[in-house]
Design a protein around this motif. Sequence first.
Motif, PDB file in Angstrom:
ATOM      1  N   ILE A 129       0.837  -1.207   0.000  1.00 12.89           N
ATOM      2  CA  ILE A 129       0.000   0.000   0.000  1.00 12.89           C
ATOM      3  C   ILE A 129       0.869   1.254   0.000  1.00 12.89           C
ATOM      4  O   ILE A 129       0.590   2.217  -0.727  1.00 12.89           O
ATOM      5  CB  ILE A 129      -0.955  -0.026   1.208  1.00 12.89           C
ATOM      6  CG1 ILE A 129      -2.005  -1.125   1.017  1.00 12.89           C
ATOM      7  CG2 ILE A 129      -1.633   1.328   1.399  1.00 12.89           C
ATOM      8  CD1 ILE A 129      -2.865  -1.386   2.229  1.00 12.89           C
ATOM      9  N   ASP A 132       1.955   2.245  -3.346  1.00 11.92           N
ATOM     10  CA  ASP A 132       0.871   2.415  -4.334  1.00 11.92           C
ATOM     11  C   ASP A 132       0.765   1.229  -5.275  1.00 11.92           C
ATOM     12  O   ASP A 132       0.495   1.389  -6.479  1.00 11.92           O
ATOM     13  CB  ASP A 132       1.056   3.714  -5.135  1.00 11.92           C
ATOM     14  CG  ASP A 132       1.061   4.951  -4.247  1.00 11.92           C
ATOM     15  OD1 ASP A 132       0.204   5.023  -3.347  1.00 11.92           O
ATOM     16  OD2 ASP A 132       1.928   5.826  -4.450  1.00 11.92           O
ATOM     17  N   GLN A 134      -0.724  -2.088  -7.134  1.00 15.77           N
ATOM     18  CA  GLN A 134      -2.027  -2.477  -7.655  1.00 15.77           C
ATOM     19  C   GLN A 134      -2.079  -3.994  -7.788  1.00 15.77           C
ATOM     20  O   GLN A 134      -1.060  -4.624  -8.095  1.00 15.77           O
ATOM     21  CB  GLN A 134      -2.284  -1.828  -9.012  1.00 15.77           C
ATOM     22  CG  GLN A 134      -2.355  -0.310  -8.963  1.00 15.77           C
ATOM     23  CD  GLN A 134      -2.903   0.258 -10.254  1.00 15.77           C
ATOM     24  OE1 GLN A 134      -4.109   0.362 -10.444  1.00 15.77           O
ATOM     25  NE2 GLN A 134      -2.007   0.609 -11.147  1.00 15.77           N
ATOM     26  N   VAL A 146      -6.810  -3.313  -9.380  1.00 12.81           N
ATOM     27  CA  VAL A 146      -7.427  -2.716  -8.201  1.00 12.81           C
ATOM     28  C   VAL A 146      -6.311  -2.171  -7.309  1.00 12.81           C
ATOM     29  O   VAL A 146      -5.376  -2.915  -6.979  1.00 12.81           O
ATOM     30  CB  VAL A 146      -8.261  -3.751  -7.420  1.00 12.81           C
ATOM     31  CG1 VAL A 146      -8.815  -3.152  -6.139  1.00 12.81           C
ATOM     32  CG2 VAL A 146      -9.385  -4.294  -8.290  1.00 12.81           C
ATOM     33  N   ALA A 149      -4.799  -0.347  -1.811  1.00 12.91           N
ATOM     34  CA  ALA A 149      -5.429   0.383  -0.712  1.00 12.91           C
ATOM     35  C   ALA A 149      -6.940   0.187  -0.668  1.00 12.91           C
ATOM     36  O   ALA A 149      -7.552   0.348   0.388  1.00 12.91           O
ATOM     37  CB  ALA A 149      -5.112   1.873  -0.834  1.00 12.91           C
ATOM     38  N   SER A 150      -7.566  -0.179  -1.804  1.00 17.01           N
ATOM     39  CA  SER A 150      -9.016  -0.387  -1.807  1.00 17.01           C
ATOM     40  C   SER A 150      -9.402  -1.850  -1.996  1.00 17.01           C
ATOM     41  O   SER A 150     -10.588  -2.164  -2.098  1.00 17.01           O
ATOM     42  CB  SER A 150      -9.670   0.468  -2.903  1.00 17.01           C
ATOM     43  OG  SER A 150      -9.168   0.124  -4.177  1.00 17.01           O
ATOM     44  N   PHE A 151      -8.420  -2.740  -2.035  1.00 14.44           N
ATOM     45  CA  PHE A 151      -8.697  -4.171  -2.224  1.00 14.44           C
ATOM     46  C   PHE A 151      -9.313  -4.792  -0.981  1.00 14.44           C
ATOM     47  O   PHE A 151     -10.165  -5.671  -1.060  1.00 14.44           O
ATOM     48  CB  PHE A 151      -7.398  -4.894  -2.579  1.00 14.44           C
ATOM     49  CG  PHE A 151      -7.540  -6.383  -2.749  1.00 14.44           C
ATOM     50  CD1 PHE A 151      -8.170  -6.920  -3.864  1.00 14.44           C
ATOM     51  CD2 PHE A 151      -7.023  -7.258  -1.801  1.00 14.44           C
ATOM     52  CE1 PHE A 151      -8.301  -8.296  -4.031  1.00 14.44           C
ATOM     53  CE2 PHE A 151      -7.137  -8.630  -1.960  1.00 14.44           C
ATOM     54  CZ  PHE A 151      -7.774  -9.149  -3.081  1.00 14.44           C
ATOM     55  N   ARG A 153     -11.668  -5.012   2.165  1.00 13.53           N
ATOM     56  CA  ARG A 153     -12.955  -4.449   2.558  1.00 13.53           C
ATOM     57  C   ARG A 153     -13.158  -4.514   4.075  1.00 13.53           C
ATOM     58  O   ARG A 153     -13.657  -3.588   4.685  1.00 13.53           O
ATOM     59  CB  ARG A 153     -14.080  -5.200   1.844  1.00 13.53           C
ATOM     60  CG  ARG A 153     -13.958  -5.164   0.319  1.00 13.53           C
ATOM     61  CD  ARG A 153     -14.269  -3.778  -0.230  1.00 13.53           C
ATOM     62  NE  ARG A 153     -13.975  -3.617  -1.629  1.00 13.53           N
ATOM     63  CZ  ARG A 153     -14.747  -4.029  -2.631  1.00 13.53           C
ATOM     64  NH1 ARG A 153     -15.870  -4.673  -2.380  1.00 13.53           N
ATOM     65  NH2 ARG A 153     -14.395  -3.803  -3.881  1.00 13.53           N
ATOM     66  N   SER A 154     -12.804  -5.638   4.678  1.00 15.98           N
ATOM     67  CA  SER A 154     -12.883  -5.832   6.128  1.00 15.98           C
ATOM     68  C   SER A 154     -12.118  -7.117   6.437  1.00 15.98           C
ATOM     69  O   SER A 154     -11.540  -7.729   5.536  1.00 15.98           O
ATOM     70  CB  SER A 154     -14.344  -5.931   6.596  1.00 15.98           C
ATOM     71  OG  SER A 154     -14.983  -7.046   6.012  1.00 15.98           O
ATOM     72  N   ASN A 158     -12.395  -9.176   0.691  1.00 15.80           N
ATOM     73  CA  ASN A 158     -11.628  -8.406  -0.277  1.00 15.80           C
ATOM     74  C   ASN A 158     -12.479  -8.121  -1.510  1.00 15.80           C
ATOM     75  O   ASN A 158     -13.659  -8.450  -1.556  1.00 15.80           O
ATOM     76  CB  ASN A 158     -10.346  -9.162  -0.655  1.00 15.80           C
ATOM     77  CG  ASN A 158     -10.646 -10.533  -1.231  1.00 15.80           C
ATOM     78  OD1 ASN A 158     -11.513 -10.694  -2.089  1.00 15.80           O
ATOM     79  ND2 ASN A 158      -9.922 -11.542  -0.767  1.00 15.80           N
ATOM     80  N   ALA A 159     -11.873  -7.509  -2.515  1.00 18.19           N
ATOM     81  CA  ALA A 159     -12.596  -7.074  -3.710  1.00 18.19           C
ATOM     82  C   ALA A 159     -12.727  -8.165  -4.773  1.00 18.19           C
ATOM     83  O   ALA A 159     -13.290  -7.914  -5.841  1.00 18.19           O
ATOM     84  CB  ALA A 159     -11.893  -5.857  -4.313  1.00 18.19           C
TER      85      ALA A 159
END
Length: 199
Positions: A129, A132, A134, A146, A149-151, A153-154, A158-159
């Motif tokens: 992260i 940066d 991906q 993706v 940092a946004s992959f 979720r909790s 994950n995404a």
Amino acid sequence: MMHTDYSRPTQLDEACASLASQGNECALLAGGTDLIVRMRSRARQPKLLIDLKAIPEMQGIVPLEGGGWRINACVSMHELANHAALQAAYPAITMGAAAVGSLQIRQRATVGGNLANASPCMDTAPGIIVYDGQLRLRSVRGERLVPAASFFRSAGKNALEPDELLLAIELPPPGRKRSSFDKIKRTKGHDLALVNMAK
């Protein structure tokens, strides 16, 4: 105990097709350090186990055109931690990999599995992260990138869609960025992190 079929594809498209047809009924095997424990305890009982280790595109650490690096998902923690070019360019990432478990675990555990588990105590995510990174995801529908940092979720989420696998981590050139990694554990020696961080 549920019967589990085993598949060891050698082509990425074959693995994606199996994943698309089975969805949540299958599990992906890379290092297996977490999955096998869950299967033995019957916390996870997939109908199909897809072994990814024979797929060439999921192995190795390679430079990207224009700078940066691609770490394919089945790279072991040991290989990542000891990669000289990454040690120099992305120290927080290699330090995180070196902090995973014992030597025996690092020889088996993979960076893709560590990230896909989305465990709050994973040691590779903070450095990825910071730089940066991906994550390249693959399915029969194609590929998408993706941001790391946004992959996540909790905890444990994950995404990834049910028909997707984590193919690789792509890192941009580090530029002048410098980093480090640290981990606070409950005990000395090998343990999961209470807190880990990269900066």
